[in-house]
Write an enzyme that holds these catalytic residues in place. Structure first.
Site, PDB file in Angstrom:
ATOM      1  CG  ASP A 104      -8.052  -9.877  62.723  1.00  0.00           C
ATOM      2  OD1 ASP A 104      -7.248  -9.129  62.126  1.00  0.00           O
ATOM      3  OD2 ASP A 104      -7.989 -11.115  62.676  1.00  0.00           O
ATOM      4  CG  ASP A 112      -2.543 -12.761  52.950  1.00  0.00           C
ATOM      5  OD1 ASP A 112      -1.786 -12.175  53.760  1.00  0.00           O
ATOM      6  OD2 ASP A 112      -3.775 -12.585  52.926  1.00  0.00           O
TER       7      ASP A 112
END
Lengths: 195, 258
Positions: B11, B130
């Site tokens: 990330d 997701d």
């Protein structure tokens, strides 16, 4: 030494350029006949679709230039397929340097197409694999392949055995992406540039 | 033999990795390029860089980072985070990314997947999904696609959406279970198997990796083609070479680099 990457509508070739940078090789990215003819080494990359790439090569008359080259030429992925006789992708007549027709992978339960990821290559018969261990892993992304033929100098197996590397006279070709195939890919590129 | 892939995920915010990274042998744990190179040297099969920057300036920084990663890493890498147009994708591929992943924008505008795969080829278009198992009606539980980092439910069923993105030209699915993400209790095996077992394109499983055995399960029971994890790699809880040794012993096909 003067290396040329052939410029055509072959998608993104940035990673090929960076791979050459990592090897400290100077190159130019061009579609100029004069520059290509004058180069010591020619790289013919490619990602994308065969028929539109071939149409573009014809328009630029590169389809005649490439087979007439005398210095070492390395085609990769779609570049390799365009150096074959014909591709089922878009029913495309290709340059015919390698006497083999490119086929779509047959369907088989449990096998996804595209063939995507790291697979091992074997049965080496080329200087390009000089420093590689047998069953070295390289990175593939493709739905079409050249079956094993008289020009096959390294084989891979996915659903069926197919050509991972082809070689004929001064022409070399890789179905996989040398430029992102880790150390194995880097060694193959290095060997080509030292030919 | 085609191997299963191990994919560390980084990330990135304002060009730096954000999840606390504790690698003693790195000069700068926040250096996303150096960390990527370390993982590549350790035998990672691919890398994923997710841009979690919200600002426009940060986006420019991410593009610079993508260039640097492409220059210094010799394995494929995917970039994602906030991608919503052909223009975004073009800039990232030009900077040297091998694949891009779209998530919320594809849910909002599914035609984007068709457009991107036509323009750039399916091979470089990853659709990230997701998903969360939620109660959709009293007593009725379903796998539902979520956006905004898994916070917002959509009307889409996860299995249906997975089929649709494939039909629209996605080259790969990155499936993250928000139920297992961060739990370290293992991947969502049943759901991953349901999607990967029926998909014609590769599925990367994500969310829940805590032990080496979890990776083994997701490749066997979960039928995943690749497994992604972040913190267990960043914190050095599982080292990639040992993970690959272990999976090889379990007869999972792995690319060995040493």
């Amino acid at each position: 030494m003067n290396t040329v990457i052939i410029k055509y509508n072959a998608g993104n070739v940035r990673s090929v350029m960076y791979a050459l940078d990592r090897l400290g090789v100077n190159y130019s990215y061009t579609d100029s006949e004069e520059e290509i003819r004058g180069a010591d080494k020619v790289i013919f990359p490619g990602v994308g679709e065969a028929s539109s790439a071939m149409a573009y090569l014809k328009e630029k008359r590169l389809d005649r230039l490439i087979p007439s080259l005398r210095q070492p030429v390395l085609g990769t992925c779609v570049g390799m397929q365009l150096m074959c006789r014909y591709s089922e992708e878009g029913d495309t007549r290709c340059m015919g340097i390698f006497d083999v027709d490119v086929r779509r992978f047959p369907q088989q339960e449990g096998f996804k197409v595209p063939h995507m990821g790291w697979n091992s290559i074997f049965d080496y018969r080329t200087p390009l694999t000089g420093e590689l261990p047998e069953n070295a892993y390289v990175y593939f992304v493709h739905s079409y392949m050249a079956p094993v033929c008289e020009h096959t100098v390294a084989t891979c197996d996915y659903i069926v055995p197919f050509s991972a590397l082809l070689q004929k006279d001064n022409f070399y070709a890789a179905q996989f992406h040398c430029e992102i195939s880790g150390d194995a890919g880097q060694k193959i590129l290095e060997r080509f540039l030292k030919l | 033999m085609l191997t299963k892939r191990i994919i560390p995920c980084l990330d990135v915010k304002d060009g730096r990795t954000v999840k606390g990274v504790n690698f003693v042998n790195l000069r700068d744990a926040g250096d996303a390029v150096e960390l990527g190179r370390l993982y590549a040297d350790q035998g990672a099969d691919e890398l994923v860089y997710l841009d979690i920057t919200a600002t426009v300036e940060g986006r420019g920084t991410f593009l610079e980072l993508v260039t640097k990663v492409a220059q210094s890493v010799n394995i494929p890498f995917t970039v994602g985070g906030g991608i919503s147009s052909v223009k975004d994708v073009s800039a990232l591929l030009h900077a040297g990314a091998d694949k891009i992943s779209v998530n919320s924008a594809a849910v909002r505008e599914p035609g984007l997947i068709d457009e991107l795969s036509r323009e750039f080829g399916s091979q470089c278009i990853v659709v990230a999904i997701d998903t969360r198992f939620i109660e959709t009606a009293p007593g009725k539980y379903e796998h539902i696609v979520h956006t905004h980092g898994g916070r917002r439910p959509t009307p889409a069923g996860t299995l249906e959406w997975a089929r649709e993105v494939e039909d629209r030209g996605a080259g790969e699915i990155l499936l993250t279970s928000m139920d297992t993400d961060g739990t370290k209790a293992g991947f969502a095996l049943e759901l991953t198997a349901a999607i990967s077992g029926s998909a014609g394109i590769p599925v990367i499983a994500s969310g829940g990796a805590g032990t080496m055995q979890h990776f083994c399960e997701v490749f066997t029971e979960g039928k995943a083609d690749a497994a992604l994890a972040a913190s267990i790699f960043h914190f050095g809880e599982i080292a990639i070479p040992e993970l690959k040794d272990y999976l090889t012993e379990q007869n999972i096909p792995m690319r060995r680099t040493r």
